[in-house]
Write a protein that holds these residues in place. Structure first.
Motif, PDB file in Angstrom:
ATOM      1  N   THR A   1      11.731   6.339  -8.093  1.00  0.00           N
ATOM      2  CA  THR A   1      11.596   7.627  -7.653  1.00  0.00           C
ATOM      3  C   THR A   1      12.896   7.990  -7.125  1.00  0.00           C
ATOM      4  O   THR A   1      13.287   9.397  -7.150  1.00  0.00           O
ATOM      5  N   LEU A   2      13.565   7.085  -6.851  1.00  0.00           N
ATOM      6  CA  LEU A   2      15.111   7.430  -6.427  1.00  0.00           C
ATOM      7  C   LEU A   2      16.132   7.936  -7.497  1.00  0.00           C
ATOM      8  O   LEU A   2      16.600   8.868  -7.399  1.00  0.00           O
TER       9      LEU A   2
ATOM     10  N   THR B   1       3.839   9.973  -1.680  1.00  0.00           N
ATOM     11  CA  THR B   1       4.608   9.417  -2.897  1.00  0.00           C
ATOM     12  C   THR B   1       5.236   8.101  -2.346  1.00  0.00           C
ATOM     13  O   THR B   1       5.896   7.796  -1.425  1.00  0.00           O
ATOM     14  N   ARG B   2       5.088   7.050  -3.345  1.00  0.00           N
ATOM     15  CA  ARG B   2       5.404   5.847  -3.322  1.00  0.00           C
ATOM     16  C   ARG B   2       6.994   5.758  -3.244  1.00  0.00           C
ATOM     17  O   ARG B   2       7.400   6.303  -4.361  1.00  0.00           O
ATOM     18  N   TYR B   3       7.817   5.441  -2.638  1.00  0.00           N
ATOM     19  CA  TYR B   3       9.165   5.401  -2.817  1.00  0.00           C
ATOM     20  C   TYR B   3       9.653   3.966  -3.539  1.00  0.00           C
ATOM     21  O   TYR B   3       9.139   2.842  -3.301  1.00  0.00           O
TER      22      TYR B   3
ATOM     23  N   TYR C   1       6.563   5.285  10.485  1.00  0.00           N
ATOM     24  CA  TYR C   1       5.300   5.163  10.864  1.00  0.00           C
ATOM     25  C   TYR C   1       4.698   6.794  10.733  1.00  0.00           C
ATOM     26  O   TYR C   1       3.000   6.621  10.668  1.00  0.00           O
ATOM     27  N   ALA C   2       5.170   7.537  11.066  1.00  0.00           N
ATOM     28  CA  ALA C   2       4.589   8.924  10.841  1.00  0.00           C
ATOM     29  C   ALA C   2       4.213   9.246   9.340  1.00  0.00           C
ATOM     30  O   ALA C   2       3.082   9.722   9.198  1.00  0.00           O
ATOM     31  N   ARG C   3       5.033   8.729   8.548  1.00  0.00           N
ATOM     32  CA  ARG C   3       4.827   8.989   7.048  1.00  0.00           C
ATOM     33  C   ARG C   3       3.308   8.178   6.825  1.00  0.00           C
ATOM     34  O   ARG C   3       2.350   8.620   6.213  1.00  0.00           O
ATOM     35  N   GLY C   4       3.253   7.007   7.195  1.00  0.00           N
ATOM     36  CA  GLY C   4       2.193   6.086   6.980  1.00  0.00           C
ATOM     37  C   GLY C   4       1.043   6.539   7.494  1.00  0.00           C
ATOM     38  O   GLY C   4      -0.164   6.504   6.987  1.00  0.00           O
TER      39      GLY C   4
END
Lengths: 101, 417
Positions: free
Chosen positions: B8-9, B2-4, B191-194
């Motif tokens: 989305t917020l 999901t792109r923040y 970095y983990a998400r990417g």
């Protein structure tokens, strides 16, 4: 703070001491005979174990003398201290897992 | 992934924030990977991210014996700067600062990089001479750094005591305005998400207990507490435990591991606008966005893996803080902790191949690795893929100790040790 058993003076607080690195690293009798790898190992490479570690301490604010110690680097507990020139004491072997634990 | 965004917020705000997706999967280890990274701290996760993003290598696992970002990534004082003396170091750390400047946009994750300025105090004539030398060297290397008089230093950081009655008076300061802080956990999470979004498996609670090698001596895989994993390329990014891991492959390194401490105060209103460091009387201080003063102390004298340090080390730093900032004397300290840092003889990192084919190591960042996280990951990914270093990390080999080409930031005293 560590309580360090100086073999000459008995247990004293760490502030009286200076750490002096890994013990039993002997300088070659004739360094010119060493190749670069061996000289590098002498100067820079250390065992850095997770577990029992032989190391030098100096009781700089006490008797002033150097001595050797075996300390567990996971708990910082001293297993033994002994005088320079005497061999490393034969301590009961840990379970052999200390390197990876 | 999901792109923040602001959209989305807002949407999730109306849904009581109950529907945010998980940021990364909890992966099971596969039997084999193209590349395995050992250590899911900032440097390891960044390495995996750049492997996937810049080199298209997505069959990658990041193994972590504890939890993601739970080592030194979550324990440091988040200082970012690049005002190192030598050209090699300045290039390495400034490469990272340039990545920090765009990292939140790059990751679509707010790492809260705040270039609020890092000010290093001079207390002796020697400090003044050394720091001025740093200022000139940095400016020649294209890195910003400027000299401040005591009055200018106080104008930049109003809480600073520059009174003449101090045991170690402030004689001036070197200021890097691009330096600052970032949110350390967010760096690991971002970095983990990417990396996860590009297919990288992040495997927590998976400790490496052996490194397997083939008949030719090259890396063949790893033994872990969750079973064997085959891989022809393994990158070790394990900070204080690097010696333990490399020992499994029979490699001895010029490293020693020491506990380094930090502590935070109770939270107070914004009082501290920048980062202040003093090498001579040994103090690092900044204020987090939660209001806690974040204070960095020193290392213990002896090697240890105990993740706690002597109380007198922290007290020594607080003595210095109280003299520099007398108004903080009544603050209470909330927490202190230690992390295990791997220190090289010249206090510069090793980011290189090893004598074992297929085994790479990124270590030796000592007391100051956080600042290099993005650059370290990008350069290490390059090194693993190309099997040769990028020009920026080419000087940071293991062999520099044999060849006598140290990058001696220890003697240069760019940082307190």
């Amino acid at each position: 703070m560590l309580l360090i058993p100086c073999p000459y003076c008995g247990p004293r607080p760490e502030l009286e001491f200076r750490y002096a690195g890994e013990a039993h690293i002997a300088r070659a009798e004739d360094p010119s005979l060493l190749d670069d790898e061996a000289w590098t190992a002498y100067l820079y490479v250390r065992s850095n174990p997770k577990g029992p570690h032989s190391e030098r301490w100096q009781h700089v604010h006490g008797c002033g003398r150097f001595f050797n110690a075996v300390r567990d680097t996971t708990s910082d507990a001293f297993a033994a201290t002994y005088r320079i020139g005497t061999p490393k004491p034969d301590l009961p072997k840990p379970d052999g897992k200390t390197e990876a634990s | 992934m999901t792109r923040y965004s602001i959209a989305t917020l807002v949407r999730n705000a109306f849904l009581d924030h109950e529907n945010w997706p998980r940021v990364w999967r909890s992966a099971e280890p596969k039997a084999a990977y193209d590349v395995v990274i050992v250590g899911a701290g900032g440097h390891g996760l960044a390495t995996a991210y750049y492997l996937a993003k810049e080199h298209g290598i997505t069959n990658v696992a990041v193994l972590e014996k504890g939890w993601l970002g739970g080592g030194n990534t979550g324990r440091n004082t988040t200082i970012i700067r690049s005002n190192y003396l030598f050209d090699e170091s300045a290039a390495l750390y400034d490469h990272a600062v340039k990545l920090w400047e765009r990292l939140s946009q790059e990751l679509n994750y707010n790492v809260m990089y705040s270039p609020r300025g890092v000010m290093m105090l001079a207390h002796t004539i020697h400090d003044v001479q050394v720091f001025k030398r740093h200022v000139h060297a940095n400016r020649l290397a294209g890195v910003d750094n400027e000299w401040l008089t005591p009055q200018q230093a106080k104008a930049f950081c109003p809480p600073l005591n520059i009174g003449a009655g101090m045991r170690y008076p402030v004689l001036g300061a070197a200021l890097q305005r691009r330096g600052g802080t970032a949110r350390h956990d967010a760096v690991a999470w971002g970095y983990a998400r990417g990396a996860d979004a590009r297919g990288v498996d992040i495997i927590e609670n998976c400790e490496v207990i052996g490194i397997r090698r083939d008949a030719a001596g090259a890396v063949a895989g790893l033994e872990t507490t969750r079973g064997p994993v085959r891989a022809r390329k393994v990158g070790v990014v394990a900070a204080g435990h690097t010696s333990v891991l490399m020992h499994m492959a029979g490699v001895r390194l010029p490293l020693e591991s020491y506990p380094l401490q930090a502590l935070v105060s109770e939270p107070v209103k914004p009082v501290f606008p920048c980062v202040v460091m003093s090498n001579t009387i040994h103090a690092y201080i900044s204020q987090s966005d939660r209001g806690e003063l974040v204070i960095g102390a020193g290392t213990d004298a002896y090697i240890s893996y105990s993740q706690r340090g002597g109380l007198h080390i922290a007290q020594h730093t607080l003595d210095a803080i109280c003299e520099l900032f007398p108004q903080f004397r009544r603050l209470r300290m909330l927490r202190n902790w230690g992390g295990i840092v791997d220190v090289t003889p010249d206090r510069s990192p090793i980011l290189a191949r090893t004598p074992v084919p297929g085994l790479y190591v990124n270590c030796g960042w000592g007391t100051g690795g956080f600042k290099a996280t993005p650059g370290s990951g990008q350069l290490f990914a390059w090194t693993i893929v190309k099997d040769e270093p990028h020009p920026i990390n080419a000087p940071f080999t293991i062999e520099r100790f044999r060849d006598g080409v140290l990058i001696d930031e220890a003697a240069a005293a760019a940082v307190a040790h």
